[in-house]
Design a protein around this motif. Structure first.
Motif, PDB file in Angstrom:
ATOM      1  N   THR A   1      85.920  38.410  59.453  1.00 19.03           N
ATOM      2  CA  THR A   1      85.531  39.150  60.367  1.00 19.03           C
ATOM      3  C   THR A   1      84.997  40.686  60.151  1.00 19.03           C
ATOM      4  OG1 THR A   1      86.588  37.538  61.974  1.00 19.03           O
ATOM      5  CG2 THR A   1      85.417  39.604  62.850  1.00 19.03           C
TER       6      THR A   1
ATOM      7  N   ALA B   1      80.600  37.285  66.321  1.00 22.84           N
ATOM      8  CA  ALA B   1      82.139  36.911  66.732  1.00 22.84           C
ATOM      9  C   ALA B   1      82.301  38.129  67.638  1.00 22.84           C
ATOM     10  CB  ALA B   1      82.845  37.105  65.612  1.00 22.84           C
TER      11      ALA B   1
ATOM     12  N   TYR C   1      89.586  38.697  67.228  1.00 22.62           N
ATOM     13  CA  TYR C   1      90.250  38.358  66.005  1.00 22.62           C
ATOM     14  C   TYR C   1      90.776  39.341  65.483  1.00 22.62           C
ATOM     15  CZ  TYR C   1      87.065  34.173  66.096  1.00 22.62           C
ATOM     16  OH  TYR C   1      86.785  33.206  66.367  1.00 22.62           O
TER      17      TYR C   1
ATOM     18  N   GLN D   1      80.608  37.370  61.262  1.00 20.47           N
ATOM     19  CA  GLN D   1      81.739  36.548  60.834  1.00 20.47           C
ATOM     20  C   GLN D   1      81.196  35.428  59.791  1.00 20.47           C
ATOM     21  OE1 GLN D   1      84.336  33.794  63.724  1.00 20.47           O
ATOM     22  NE2 GLN D   1      85.581  35.539  63.425  1.00 20.47           N
TER      23      GLN D   1
END
Length: 309
Positions: free
Chosen positions: A185, A225, A230, A210
């Motif tokens: 990411t 994303a 994340y 990502q």
């Protein structure tokens, strides 16, 4: 005698022209000299040698000329032919540093080039004590966030579970635990991602993008994303965003250094959602019991048993 000399000279010139034509066909370039001018200089040089009247047989003279021309061809090929460029890691101090963050712990690391790394729980980072002169190569097992010091001359490369992530200077997260897909990411900059065995499957990522690498099928998928989701672990936030209870159990095992067992394996397929910041394990399990109608037992040996009601 003059007729023989003329025949020999013509034969020599013919041989020289043939070898020269062969060099041209093989695309041997002479970057600093005029090729035609050089050929004429060689002819004149050979001719001037012949005026010294070395009386040798015609066959021997021709053979000697062929040897000279062949040697010249080999020499020019070696000197002027384009050489293949191969990226080779220069010899360096081979001492490897290995940093391990045990389950339930996290570590911050500063690499030799100034790059900063946040290493998540149950993760290992390996890197040389001194980086080489071609690239900055590290290996990751687990999860880490990299804030790479920019250096356009020396790419920063992370190898993780068959995936190679290459950058010049950027910030990104890699999650690559054994038995799970590798997820890259990007927070800032541009990142190149490719399977080490299938470099033709390379994809490029920009902020908010990502890549998910499936090592079993050697496939790389790219998608948008939510970066905060994340990167939340860096701020001690444990996120469960529509994942199975089995996947959540793996996260919790690493996060709290426990072993989670299921009385009924089918429970692993239940979907859960939640976010916990700096919460104790007991509180997370209680919320599971309330929201997902589960019964949980904690044992003294760091085992948690999940039981269906």
């Amino acid at each position: 005698m003059d007729k023989k000399k003329n025949r020999n000279r013509k034969l020599l010139e013919k041989l020289l022209d043939r070898e020269w034509e062969k060099l041209n066909k093989e695309r041997i370039y002479l970057p600093t000299l005029n090729s035609e001018e050089l050929k004429q200089k060689i002819k004149r040089k050979i001719e001037s040698k012949k005026t010294k009247q070395f009386y040798i047989g015609k066959s021997l003279r021709i053979a000697a000329s062929i040897i000279v021309i062949s040697s010249l061809s080999t020499f020019l090929y070696y000197i002027y032919s384009p050489k293949p460029v191969t990226e080779v890691q220069a010899p360096i101090n081979e001492q490897i540093v290995e940093i391990y963050a045990r389950p339930g712990t996290r570590k911050k690391i500063v690499l030799p080039d100034g790059t900063r790394v946040h290493l998540n729980n149950a993760s290992t980072l390996r890197f040389p004590k001194e980086f080489g002169k071609v690239s900055r190569l590290v290996e990751l097992d687990g999860e880490a966030f990299f804030d790479v010091k920019r250096d356009i001359n020396y790419p920063f490369v992370v190898n993780s579970n068959g995936l190679s992530t290459r950058v010049l200077g950027t910030s990104f997260n890699i999650c690559s635990y054994p038995g799970e897909n590798t997820v890259v990411t990007v927070e800032t900059g541009k990142v190149s991602v490719k399977p080490t065995e299938f470099p033709q499957k390379q994809v490029f990522l920009t902020p908010g993008k990502q890549a998910i690498y499936d090592a079993n099928n050697d496939t790389v998928a790219r998608r948008n994303a939510d970066i905060t989701e994340y990167l939340a672990w860096r701020y001690r936030i444990l996120n469960f965003n529509n994942i199975t209870l089995g996947e959540a159990a793996k996260k919790m095992e690493r996060w709290y250094n426990v072993k989670i067992l299921f009385e009924d394996e089918k429970l692993k397929n239940d979907i859960i959602q939640g976010s916990y910041k700096n919460e104790r394990l007991e509180n997370v399990l209680k919320s599971f019991e309330f929201i997902h109608k589960l019964k949980v037992q904690m044992k003294e040996n760091n085992e948690v048993i999940v039981i269906s009601n």
